[in-house]
Design an enzyme around this catalytic site. Sequence first.
Site, PDB file in Angstrom:
ATOM      1  N   CYS A 111      11.621  26.890  -1.028  1.00  0.00           N
ATOM      2  CA  CYS A 111      11.811  25.608  -0.325  1.00  0.00           C
ATOM      3  C   CYS A 111      13.225  25.075  -0.571  1.00  0.00           C
ATOM      4  O   CYS A 111      13.835  24.497   0.334  1.00  0.00           O
ATOM      5  CB  CYS A 111      10.766  24.587  -0.764  1.00  0.00           C
ATOM      6  SG  CYS A 111       9.164  24.920  -0.043  1.00  0.00           S
TER       7      CYS A 111
ATOM      8  N   GLY B  58       0.829   8.050  -8.890  1.00  0.00           N
ATOM      9  CA  GLY B  58       0.943   6.590  -9.010  1.00  0.00           C
ATOM     10  C   GLY B  58       2.312   6.039  -9.392  1.00  0.00           C
ATOM     11  O   GLY B  58       2.440   4.840  -9.666  1.00  0.00           O
TER      12      GLY B  58
ATOM     13  N   VAL C 121       0.352   5.087   0.782  1.00  0.00           N
ATOM     14  CA  VAL C 121      -0.595   6.064   1.349  1.00  0.00           C
ATOM     15  C   VAL C 121      -0.209   7.457   0.834  1.00  0.00           C
ATOM     16  O   VAL C 121       0.882   7.928   1.121  1.00  0.00           O
ATOM     17  CB  VAL C 121      -0.502   6.069   2.895  1.00  0.00           C
ATOM     18  CG1 VAL C 121      -1.537   7.025   3.483  1.00  0.00           C
ATOM     19  CG2 VAL C 121      -0.670   4.684   3.466  1.00  0.00           C
TER      20      VAL C 121
ATOM     21  N   LEU D 162       0.851  -1.204   0.000  1.00  0.00           N
ATOM     22  CA  LEU D 162       0.000   0.000   0.000  1.00  0.00           C
ATOM     23  C   LEU D 162       0.876   1.239   0.000  1.00  0.00           C
ATOM     24  O   LEU D 162       1.834   1.338   0.780  1.00  0.00           O
ATOM     25  CB  LEU D 162      -0.885   0.013   1.272  1.00  0.00           C
ATOM     26  CG  LEU D 162      -1.707   1.294   1.482  1.00  0.00           C
ATOM     27  CD1 LEU D 162      -2.812   1.424   0.424  1.00  0.00           C
ATOM     28  CD2 LEU D 162      -2.344   1.313   2.886  1.00  0.00           C
TER      29      LEU D 162
ATOM     30  N   THR E 134      -5.134   8.362  -2.731  1.00  0.00           N
ATOM     31  CA  THR E 134      -4.880   9.802  -2.815  1.00  0.00           C
ATOM     32  C   THR E 134      -6.176  10.529  -2.511  1.00  0.00           C
ATOM     33  O   THR E 134      -7.260   9.967  -2.682  1.00  0.00           O
ATOM     34  CB  THR E 134      -4.367  10.201  -4.211  1.00  0.00           C
ATOM     35  OG1 THR E 134      -4.268  11.631  -4.278  1.00  0.00           O
ATOM     36  CG2 THR E 134      -5.300   9.756  -5.337  1.00  0.00           C
TER      37      THR E 134
HETATM   38  C1  LIG Z   1       3.408  15.547  -1.986  1.00  0.00           C
HETATM   39  S1  LIG Z   1       2.231  14.414  -2.593  1.00  0.00           S
HETATM   40  C2  LIG Z   1       3.273  12.987  -2.713  1.00  0.00           C
HETATM   41  C3  LIG Z   1       2.770  12.052  -3.755  1.00  0.00           C
HETATM   42  C4  LIG Z   1       3.589  10.790  -3.954  1.00  0.00           C
HETATM   43  N1  LIG Z   1       3.746  10.023  -2.742  1.00  0.00           N
HETATM   44  C5  LIG Z   1       4.937  11.076  -4.590  1.00  0.00           C
HETATM   45  O1  LIG Z   1       5.959  10.823  -3.949  1.00  0.00           O
HETATM   46  O2  LIG Z   1       4.950  11.535  -5.727  1.00  0.00           O
HETATM   47  C6  LIG Z   1       1.163  14.051  -1.193  1.00  0.00           C
HETATM   48  C7  LIG Z   1       0.074  13.051  -1.452  1.00  0.00           C
HETATM   49  O3  LIG Z   1      -0.613  12.780  -0.219  1.00  0.00           O
HETATM   50  C8  LIG Z   1      -1.990  12.667  -0.494  1.00  0.00           C
HETATM   51  N2  LIG Z   1      -2.761  12.895   0.754  1.00  0.00           N
HETATM   52  C9  LIG Z   1      -2.709  13.959   1.572  1.00  0.00           C
HETATM   53  N3  LIG Z   1      -3.574  13.816   2.594  1.00  0.00           N
HETATM   54  C10 LIG Z   1      -4.180  12.610   2.428  1.00  0.00           C
HETATM   55  C11 LIG Z   1      -5.171  11.898   3.140  1.00  0.00           C
HETATM   56  N4  LIG Z   1      -5.749  12.419   4.231  1.00  0.00           N
HETATM   57  N5  LIG Z   1      -5.525  10.674   2.688  1.00  0.00           N
HETATM   58  C12 LIG Z   1      -4.976  10.147   1.571  1.00  0.00           C
HETATM   59  N6  LIG Z   1      -4.029  10.790   0.841  1.00  0.00           N
HETATM   60  C13 LIG Z   1      -3.645  12.007   1.254  1.00  0.00           C
HETATM   61  C14 LIG Z   1      -2.236  13.703  -1.573  1.00  0.00           C
HETATM   62  O4  LIG Z   1      -3.452  13.458  -2.232  1.00  0.00           O
HETATM   63  C15 LIG Z   1      -0.991  13.468  -2.437  1.00  0.00           C
HETATM   64  O5  LIG Z   1      -1.239  12.392  -3.312  1.00  0.00           O
END
Ligand SMILES: C[S@@+](CC[C@H](N)C(=O)[O-])C[C@H]1O[C@@H](n2cnc3c(N)ncnc32)[C@H](O)[C@@H]1O
Length: 394
Positions: free
Chosen positions: A358, A173, A168, A166, A191
């Site tokens: 940043c 993707g 999260v 999984l 997401t």
């Molecule tokens: C900075 S992005 C990182 C995306 C990915 N992991 C990557 O490395 O490219 C943060 C991700 O966390 C998800 N996210 C934030 N809060 C969330 C929640 N409460 N439940 C599920 N996903 C969440 C957002 O939708 C987004 O996809």
Amino acid sequence: MFGFDPAKRLGHVQAPVRVVLWDGRDFALSDSPSATLRVKHPGAALALRRPSLLSLAEAYIEGDIDFEGDIGAAIRTAEALSRSTGDGLFGRSGPRAALHTRRGDRQAIAHHYDVSNEFYALWLDSRMVYSCAYFHSESDTLAQAQVQKLDHICHKLRLEPGDRFLDVGCGWGALVMHAARAYGVNATGITLSENQYRLANERIRAAGLQDQCRVLLEDYRDHHGTYDRVASVGMFEHVGLKNLPTYFQCVRRLLREGGAFLNHGITTSDTGNRSLGLGAGEFIDRHIFPRGELPHLHLVVKEMSDADFEVHDVETLRPHYAKTLSHWSANFEARLAEASAASSERIARTWRLYLAGCAHAFEQRWISIHQVLATKETQPGRSEMPLTRDWMYR
Ligand SMILES: C[S@@+](CC[C@H](N)C(=O)[O-])C[C@H]1O[C@@H](n2cnc3c(N)ncnc32)[C@H](O)[C@@H]1O
């Protein structure tokens, strides 16, 4: 006008810019300025009366001030101006610890991630990985470093064919697809962003991975299932300090006994978990990541341990994120006009400051980033982890 003369205010500040006022007055804040800051009208000078990274950013976003030249020099100037007030790097009050409801979090995520997929595709790598990359050498490209990061996570988690995996907060993707294709796992991503959900599933179908891989539009608090391995990459910054216990307990509930969890996320360098001062925290909160909050590493380890995880390994990736952000910022600078067309001039101006700012914050060690590897143990005795860490670097 306004009983305030910016020339006097700026007289003591050392910064790599030349400031040009609306009335043609012009003065350099160092011997060899590499950027020009234009204060376009007398009202715009208000941003300089008690400058902060927020007041300067908002004046730039609204078009009241402008700059030409190196964006890094503009950020260093904004820091020098903000520090000239005598304010400290972290706020005086304690951590903000906002309430994080499902609805509020969904809105906050939409604010940031649903700008448009075309907008993000302009400056991320082709897999659209939106988190810190992993550079093996200074000359690695961003695309290489992102794949190396995906592999680093998969290695740390010791993914095996058939594992239930999984991710999260899976973004567009990239990790679930890579883990399914290269490691043979059965991968699920969740997401909160509708745009990410749609594009991720299109990409999964186009790659013929739909039997092994899926992305769901779901809050981490609502997800059910049992997994051998869980990753969370660049997501827990959205969770909120108050919700960290709930977050880690949710992940623990989703893991089988002995299963492994890798949490990869930004941390503050302030051991009091306060938000960034000088107006930086307010800028991020108001314009970039509403309700985002950063814990110090010690709080991450404490909360994971309180949720009954056994923590095995912590790695600091701070230099990697400074480099990743410099790549994103350079890409953004090169495609500014397109970024503006794919969103709006206001958003393009805002993101321009955010990315360069940043990069500076990681460079300066205001913030850091850590991967924390842990397992869910319920019995005394040995975990499934090998005795040494050799496996991570093979
Ligand atoms: C900075 S992005 C990182 C995306 C990915 N992991 C990557 O490395 O490219 C943060 C991700 O966390 C998800 N996210 C934030 N809060 C969330 C929640 N409460 N439940 C599920 N996903 C969440 C957002 O939708 C987004 O996809």
